[in-house]
Design a protein around this motif. Structure first.
Motif, mmCIF file in Angstrom:
data_model
loop_
_atom_site.group_PDB
_atom_site.id
_atom_site.type_symbol
_atom_site.label_atom_id
_atom_site.label_comp_id
_atom_site.label_asym_id
_atom_site.label_seq_id
_atom_site.Cartn_x
_atom_site.Cartn_y
_atom_site.Cartn_z
ATOM 1 N N MET A 44 42.222 -26.627 -19.634
ATOM 2 C CA MET A 44 42.676 -26.343 -21.081
ATOM 3 C C MET A 44 43.977 -26.964 -21.596
ATOM 4 S SD MET A 44 41.997 -24.188 -23.819
ATOM 5 C CE MET A 44 40.964 -22.707 -23.177
ATOM 6 N N SER A 45 45.086 -26.876 -20.435
ATOM 7 C CA SER A 45 46.405 -27.343 -21.050
ATOM 8 C C SER A 45 46.545 -28.833 -20.848
ATOM 9 C CB SER A 45 47.217 -26.915 -19.723
ATOM 10 O OG SER A 45 47.168 -27.226 -18.462
ATOM 11 N N HIS A 46 45.535 -29.701 -20.428
ATOM 12 C CA HIS A 46 45.571 -30.912 -20.182
ATOM 13 C C HIS A 46 44.686 -31.751 -21.275
ATOM 14 C CE1 HIS A 46 47.682 -30.163 -16.285
ATOM 15 N NE2 HIS A 46 48.272 -31.162 -16.840
ATOM 16 N N LEU A 47 43.804 -30.960 -21.914
ATOM 17 C CA LEU A 47 42.901 -31.715 -23.008
ATOM 18 C C LEU A 47 43.586 -31.898 -23.931
ATOM 19 C CD1 LEU A 47 39.647 -29.654 -22.143
ATOM 20 C CD2 LEU A 47 39.964 -32.318 -21.675
ATOM 21 N N PRO A 48 43.423 -33.073 -24.767
ATOM 22 C CA PRO A 48 43.833 -33.318 -25.973
ATOM 23 C C PRO A 48 43.389 -32.500 -27.059
ATOM 24 C CG PRO A 48 42.444 -35.171 -25.358
ATOM 25 C CD PRO A 48 42.496 -34.143 -24.404
ATOM 26 N N ARG A 49 42.090 -32.203 -26.985
ATOM 27 C CA ARG A 49 41.588 -31.189 -28.302
ATOM 28 C C ARG A 49 40.669 -30.177 -27.559
ATOM 29 N NH1 ARG A 49 38.197 -34.050 -31.776
ATOM 30 N NH2 ARG A 49 36.545 -32.650 -31.676
ATOM 31 N N THR A 50 40.671 -29.126 -27.769
ATOM 32 C CA THR A 50 39.773 -28.117 -27.053
ATOM 33 C C THR A 50 38.921 -27.362 -28.288
ATOM 34 O OG1 THR A 50 41.006 -27.775 -25.233
ATOM 35 C CG2 THR A 50 39.733 -26.373 -25.365
ATOM 36 N N ASP A 107 27.755 -38.808 -14.545
ATOM 37 C CA ASP A 107 27.374 -38.018 -13.502
ATOM 38 C C ASP A 107 28.396 -36.884 -13.274
ATOM 39 O OD1 ASP A 107 26.154 -37.156 -11.159
ATOM 40 O OD2 ASP A 107 27.109 -39.003 -9.868
ATOM 41 N N TRP A 108 28.376 -35.617 -13.999
ATOM 42 C CA TRP A 108 29.127 -34.533 -13.727
ATOM 43 C C TRP A 108 29.121 -34.240 -12.307
ATOM 44 C CZ3 TRP A 108 32.081 -32.939 -17.850
ATOM 45 C CH2 TRP A 108 31.661 -33.194 -18.920
ATOM 46 N N PRO A 109 30.301 -33.925 -11.750
ATOM 47 C CA PRO A 109 30.695 -33.342 -10.438
ATOM 48 C C PRO A 109 29.897 -32.453 -9.863
ATOM 49 C CG PRO A 109 32.823 -33.856 -11.416
ATOM 50 C CD PRO A 109 31.826 -33.853 -12.648
ATOM 51 N N LEU A 129 36.314 -36.914 -17.751
ATOM 52 C CA LEU A 129 37.726 -37.465 -16.866
ATOM 53 C C LEU A 129 38.645 -36.464 -16.328
ATOM 54 C CD1 LEU A 129 38.203 -40.365 -19.292
ATOM 55 C CD2 LEU A 129 37.185 -40.388 -17.131
ATOM 56 N N MET A 130 38.948 -35.434 -16.970
ATOM 57 C CA MET A 130 39.726 -34.419 -16.639
ATOM 58 C C MET A 130 39.076 -33.563 -15.669
ATOM 59 S SD MET A 130 42.752 -34.327 -17.568
ATOM 60 C CE MET A 130 43.014 -33.054 -16.799
ATOM 61 N N VAL A 131 37.740 -33.252 -15.826
ATOM 62 C CA VAL A 131 36.873 -32.556 -14.333
ATOM 63 C C VAL A 131 37.063 -33.374 -13.309
ATOM 64 C CG1 VAL A 131 34.683 -31.677 -13.883
ATOM 65 C CG2 VAL A 131 35.764 -31.096 -16.219
ATOM 66 N N CYS A 132 36.605 -34.659 -13.416
ATOM 67 C CA CYS A 132 36.577 -35.448 -12.481
ATOM 68 C C CYS A 132 37.902 -35.697 -11.630
ATOM 69 C CB CYS A 132 36.020 -37.056 -12.638
ATOM 70 S SG CYS A 132 34.422 -37.157 -13.007
ATOM 71 N N GLN A 133 39.174 -35.572 -12.323
ATOM 72 C CA GLN A 133 40.322 -35.608 -11.836
ATOM 73 C C GLN A 133 40.628 -34.469 -11.063
ATOM 74 O OE1 GLN A 133 43.647 -36.086 -14.332
ATOM 75 N NE2 GLN A 133 45.039 -36.504 -12.578
ATOM 76 N N VAL A 142 36.856 -36.221 -7.893
ATOM 77 C CA VAL A 142 35.478 -37.100 -7.851
ATOM 78 C C VAL A 142 35.753 -38.308 -8.650
ATOM 79 C CG1 VAL A 142 33.009 -37.077 -8.630
ATOM 80 C CG2 VAL A 142 34.033 -35.075 -7.615
ATOM 81 N N THR A 143 35.403 -39.520 -8.177
ATOM 82 C CA THR A 143 35.595 -40.591 -8.906
ATOM 83 C C THR A 143 34.475 -40.542 -9.984
ATOM 84 O OG1 THR A 143 36.097 -41.854 -6.987
ATOM 85 C CG2 THR A 143 35.293 -43.286 -8.658
ATOM 86 N N PRO A 144 34.936 -41.089 -11.270
ATOM 87 C CA PRO A 144 33.902 -40.917 -12.460
ATOM 88 C C PRO A 144 32.933 -41.805 -12.218
ATOM 89 C CG PRO A 144 35.994 -40.856 -12.978
ATOM 90 C CD PRO A 144 36.115 -41.130 -11.571
ATOM 91 N N SER A 145 31.760 -41.458 -12.557
ATOM 92 C CA SER A 145 30.324 -42.339 -12.539
ATOM 93 C C SER A 145 29.951 -42.598 -13.826
ATOM 94 C CB SER A 145 29.279 -41.807 -11.392
ATOM 95 O OG SER A 145 28.348 -42.598 -11.445
#
Length: 147
Positions: free
Chosen positions: A56-62, A85-87, A123-127, A131-134
Motif C-alpha cells: 500500500m505504501s509503495h504503490l503510486p495509486r491504490t 505470471d503472478w507469484p 511489479l511490486m508484488v514480484c519485488q 520473484v523475477t517478473p514474467s
C-alpha cells in the motif's frame, strides 16, 4: 423470533447469490461501494496480509482494498492476469470471488474508479516476494514484427 428467522433466511440467500455458478462453497464476492464505476469488470489480487502495508505504501495509486486475517485483496480490472505470471504467494480471483472470511473494505480510492493499476501492483508484488517478473504467456512472446 420472526426477525431472527428472516435474518437467517436472507443471510443464506445472500451467501448463495455471492458465489459464482458451480464454485461450490467458501467464496464471497467483494462488494464495491455503490458510488464507484467498475465498467472494466473486477478481479481481485490477494497477497498475504504481512505484505499489505508495504504494498500500500509503495504503490503510486491504490483502488479498493479489502482485507481479512489472512489476505489483502486489491481490486483490478477483469483480465489482469492475461500474460502475467503472478507469484505463487498471490491468489488471483476472477470476478472478485475470494476465499475470504468476512473481508472488509480497508481502503477506498479518492477517484470514482475502484481499480489499482495491475502492472505496478504486479511489479511490486514480484519485488516483495523476490520473484523475477514474467511477462510472456506459455505460448511465447506476443510482439508484433516490425516490418
Amino acid at each position: 423470533m420472526l426477525r431472527n428467522a428472516m435474518s437467517h433466511l436472507l443471510g443464506s440467500r445472500l451467501t448463495r447469490e455471492s458465489r459464482p455458478p458451480g464454485s461450490g462453497g467458501g467464496l464471497v464476492q467483494l462488494a464495491l461501494p455503490p458510488a464507484l464505476s467498475a465498467s472494466l469488470g473486477c478481479d481481485a489480487v490477494g497477497v498475504p496480509a504481512g505484505y499489505g502495508f508495504r504494498l500500500m505504501s509503495h504503490l503510486p495509486r491504490t483502488g479498493c482494498v479489502f482485507a481479512d486475517a489472512d489476505r489483502w485483496w486489491w481490486i483490478v480490472p477483469a483480465g489482469s492476469d492475461l500474460d502475467l505470471d503472478w507469484p505463487s504467494q498471490v491468489a488471483y480471483a476472477r470476478g472478485a470471488y475470494v476465499p475470504a472470511v468476512r473481508p472488509r473494505l480497508i481502503h477506498a480510492p479518492d477517484s470514482r474508479t475502484p481499480y489499482t493499476p495491475p502492472i505496478p501492483l504486479f511489479l511490486m508484488v514480484c519485488q516483495i516476494t523476490g520473484v523475477t517478473p514474467s511477462w510472456a504467456a506459455a505460448g511465447g512472446p506476443h510482439a508484433v514484427p516490425a516490418g
